[in-house]
Design a protein around this motif. Structure first.
Motif, PDB file in Angstrom:
ATOM      1  N   SER A  89      13.447  -1.448   1.976  1.00 41.91           N
ATOM      2  CA  SER A  89      13.246  -2.775   1.388  1.00 41.91           C
ATOM      3  C   SER A  89      13.155  -2.775  -0.136  1.00 41.91           C
ATOM      4  O   SER A  89      12.831  -3.800  -0.735  1.00 41.91           O
ATOM      5  N   HIS A  90      13.398  -1.623  -0.758  1.00 47.34           N
ATOM      6  CA  HIS A  90      13.408  -1.632  -2.232  1.00 47.34           C
ATOM      7  C   HIS A  90      14.367  -0.556  -2.743  1.00 47.34           C
ATOM      8  O   HIS A  90      14.017   0.618  -2.841  1.00 47.34           O
ATOM      9  N   THR A  91      15.590  -0.977  -3.055  1.00 47.10           N
ATOM     10  CA  THR A  91      16.586  -0.031  -3.572  1.00 47.10           C
ATOM     11  C   THR A  91      17.259  -0.615  -4.812  1.00 47.10           C
ATOM     12  O   THR A  91      17.113  -1.803  -5.112  1.00 47.10           O
ATOM     13  N   HIS A  92      18.004   0.256  -5.514  1.00 43.34           N
ATOM     14  CA  HIS A  92      18.853  -0.171  -6.644  1.00 43.34           C
ATOM     15  C   HIS A  92      20.189   0.553  -6.536  1.00 43.34           C
ATOM     16  O   HIS A  92      20.334   1.677  -7.022  1.00 43.34           O
ATOM     17  N   ILE A  93      21.142  -0.100  -5.882  1.00 45.24           N
ATOM     18  CA  ILE A  93      22.434   0.574  -5.683  1.00 45.24           C
ATOM     19  C   ILE A  93      23.190   0.751  -7.003  1.00 45.24           C
ATOM     20  O   ILE A  93      24.070   1.594  -7.089  1.00 45.24           O
ATOM     21  N   ILE A 217      14.924 -13.567  -4.731  1.00 42.82           N
ATOM     22  CA  ILE A 217      14.753 -13.589  -6.179  1.00 42.82           C
ATOM     23  C   ILE A 217      13.720 -12.526  -6.523  1.00 42.82           C
ATOM     24  O   ILE A 217      12.658 -12.429  -5.911  1.00 42.82           O
ATOM     25  N   LYS A 218      14.095 -11.679  -7.507  1.00 39.16           N
ATOM     26  CA  LYS A 218      13.221 -10.599  -7.952  1.00 39.16           C
ATOM     27  C   LYS A 218      12.657 -10.960  -9.323  1.00 39.16           C
ATOM     28  O   LYS A 218      13.421 -11.303 -10.232  1.00 39.16           O
ATOM     29  N   VAL A 219      11.349 -10.871  -9.454  1.00 41.09           N
ATOM     30  CA  VAL A 219      10.690 -11.212 -10.718  1.00 41.09           C
ATOM     31  C   VAL A 219       9.840 -10.034 -11.179  1.00 41.09           C
ATOM     32  O   VAL A 219       9.114  -9.436 -10.378  1.00 41.09           O
ATOM     33  N   GLU A 280       5.895  -5.715  -5.164  1.00 42.04           N
ATOM     34  CA  GLU A 280       6.636  -4.449  -5.234  1.00 42.04           C
ATOM     35  C   GLU A 280       5.810  -3.432  -6.023  1.00 42.04           C
ATOM     36  O   GLU A 280       5.309  -3.750  -7.093  1.00 42.04           O
ATOM     37  N   HIS A 281       5.664  -2.258  -5.486  1.00 48.30           N
ATOM     38  CA  HIS A 281       4.884  -1.141  -6.038  1.00 48.30           C
ATOM     39  C   HIS A 281       3.382  -1.381  -5.824  1.00 48.30           C
ATOM     40  O   HIS A 281       2.769  -0.703  -5.032  1.00 48.30           O
ATOM     41  N   GLY A 282       2.786  -2.325  -6.522  1.00 50.33           N
ATOM     42  CA  GLY A 282       1.356  -2.623  -6.345  1.00 50.33           C
ATOM     43  C   GLY A 282       0.497  -1.382  -6.561  1.00 50.33           C
ATOM     44  O   GLY A 282      -0.312  -1.019  -5.715  1.00 50.33           O
ATOM     45  N   THR A 347      11.570   2.440  -1.434  1.00 47.52           N
ATOM     46  CA  THR A 347      11.647   3.722  -2.147  1.00 47.52           C
ATOM     47  C   THR A 347      11.944   3.607  -3.640  1.00 47.52           C
ATOM     48  O   THR A 347      11.638   4.518  -4.388  1.00 47.52           O
ATOM     49  N   ASP A 348      12.595   2.506  -4.047  1.00 49.39           N
ATOM     50  CA  ASP A 348      13.081   2.420  -5.428  1.00 49.39           C
ATOM     51  C   ASP A 348      14.198   3.426  -5.699  1.00 49.39           C
ATOM     52  O   ASP A 348      14.459   3.776  -6.854  1.00 49.39           O
ATOM     53  N   ILE A 349      14.870   3.881  -4.609  1.00 45.95           N
ATOM     54  CA  ILE A 349      15.950   4.849  -4.835  1.00 45.95           C
ATOM     55  C   ILE A 349      17.039   4.202  -5.707  1.00 45.95           C
ATOM     56  O   ILE A 349      17.309   3.019  -5.601  1.00 45.95           O
TER      57      ILE A 349
HETATM   58 ZN   LIG Z   1      12.705  -1.190  -8.369  1.00 51.29          ZN
END
Ligand SMILES: [Zn+2]
Length: 443
Positions: A89-93, A217-219, A280-282, A347-349
């Motif tokens: 639920s948290h990636t950056h392709i 939407i990502k803030v 996200e992260h927290g 993961t923020d992969i």
């Molecule tokens: Zn991220």
């Protein structure tokens, strides 16, 4: 809208239409599962048969109760553990774990043509699918505009292999709230997000992004972070509650949700007060903030593993901050889990290279108190809830898409085995098969 379309696809795709005749059913595929972890149940089941027609699961039953008709395709995973396709639920392709020695983040935006970045993103999504991740919530393109919408389109139309994508396009922050930074004030440099100041601009940015295909939407609610006087992690807040409320109000009106990057402190508090749907992260969560998350039903998408990467040296200010990020995150995760905050696997992969195993996040979650089953559910049925896809992904049950993966060993005994996914099916199509015997029964 999307939900309606998705359902229609799910219902119709299992039927093929013969010319001028009544509908002809697509052939059946049967998967023999030695052990089945279905994503929802708290215990695994032995010797199950999953029946698939087209891209949908139609039945899951005890092996002895199923008659496999002649001519059917049988995939024998009776020596493996079968699970639903995994969800990150948290990636950056569009990020590649940039090495500072090779120009780091900035070079991506300053020197690389978008086509180059898009080509690399096609490799990222393929990597995710190879590892059994059949769905990603991608958390912004980092200066690559609406590139994620294009990659999603290419996957959906079958031009490239990849997971189901939920995309958030450009993301939003404020002036002083995102790189590129540190250039002469006279030079205008691109930013890795869409910058807004004021509620009107905030709402407009959300409208633009939603109009161009954002599923989320990502803030960015916090930006820089450092150690305070007492050694505590402090983060610079970005948007005001008023600015965030305009975004949340607009996005919810479109039937979509808002994910807030927030490390802690004032920015995280504004994220909660502004009504964001997922933190996200927290990294730093106070007891009061955890209680507020439980009350509001706010999701937490922790990203543990990445904060153990690339620490500066222990005697530097940055190095001490890096260590504090990891230790604060551990403590917050434990408290949130204990309090019953809804947790989705992320993961923020992309922030780290795609050559690293995505599943390295699982053992971190288990070390901090999750059972292996809870960790698996955070990447299956819980993540599906976050994505408003309950019952359709993240589960092996009738009515779900046929997203199925398998590992040779028992992930409930050793969660690390999820780093070695040997079988991947997405949408009823086998993408990877290093374990199964595939046979067509004679007619
Ligand atoms: Zn991220």
């Amino acid at each position: 809208m999307i939900r309606g379309i998705g359902l229609a696809v799910l219902c119709c795709c299992s039927l093929g239409w013969a010319q001028g005749a009544s509908p002809v059913l697509k052939p059946l595929t049967f998967i023999k599962a030695g052990v089945l972890i279905d994503g929802v149940s708290n215990t695994a089941r032995r010797d199950q048969i999953i029946t698939i027609r087209g891209n949908a699961i139609t039945e899951v039953a005890d092996a002895h109760s199923v008659d496999i008709p002649p001519g059917s395709t049988v995939i024998d995973l009776s020596q493996a553990t079968v699970l639903p396709g995994l969800i990150d639920s948290h990636t950056h392709i569009f990020l590649q774990g940039e090495d500072p020695a090779e120009g780091g983040y900035d070079i991506q935006l300053l020197k690389y043509p978008l086509a180059f970045r898009a080509a690399r993103a096609t490799v990222s999504v393929r990597r995710a699918l190879e590892q059994g991740f059949t769905t990603l919530r991608d958390m912004e393109t980092e200066g690559a505009g609406y590139g994620d919408v294009g990659i999603k389109m290419a996957i959906e139309r079958g031009y490239i292999p990849g997971p189901r994508l939920f995309v958030s396009t450009r993301a939003i922050s404020t002036t002083g709230g995102y790189p590129l930074e540190g250039y002469a004030p006279e030079i205008e440099v691109p930013k890795g997000v869409q910058i807004i100041d004021g509620a009107v601009e905030a709402r407009k940015a959300a409208r633009e992004q939603l109009d161009h295909g954002a599923d989320w939407i990502k803030v960015y609610m916090t930006h820089r972070s450092w150690l305070g006087k007492n050694g505590e992690l402090v983060s610079q807040p970005t948007l005001t509650v008023e600015e965030l409320r305009a975004i949340v109000d607009e996005t919810h009106g479109w039937g979509k949700k808002v994910a807030c990057h927030a490390y802690g402190g004032e920015g995280l508090q504004r994220a909660l007060d502004g009504g964001c749907d997922s933190i996200e992260h927290g990294l730093v969560l106070t007891d009061a903030q955890i209680a507020q998350m439980v009350k509001q039903g706010t999701w937490l998408c922790p990203t543990l593993a990445i904060y153990y990467e690339g620490w500066a040296s222990a005697d530097s200010t940055e190095g001490q901050r890096d260590r504090k990020r990891a230790s604060a995150h551990e403590e917050s995760f434990r408290k949130a889990l204990h309090a019953g905050v809804k947790i989705a696997f992320g993961t923020d992969i992309g922030g780290m290279p795609w050559t690293e195993p995505i599943a390295q996040e699982f053992p971190r979650m288990v070390e901090l108190g999750m059972t292996p089953m809870q960790a698996i559910q955070s990447a299956t049925s819980r993540a599906a809830e976050l994505l408003d896809m309950k019952g359709r992904i993240g589960v092996i049950a009738p009515g779900a898409y046929a997203d199925v993966v398998a590992v040779r060993d028992d992930p409930l005994a050793d969660i690390k085995v999820l780093e070695n996914v040997s079988f991947v099916m997405k949408d009823g199509k086998v993408f990877k098969n290093e374990v199964a015997l595939k046979a067509k029964l004679p007619n």
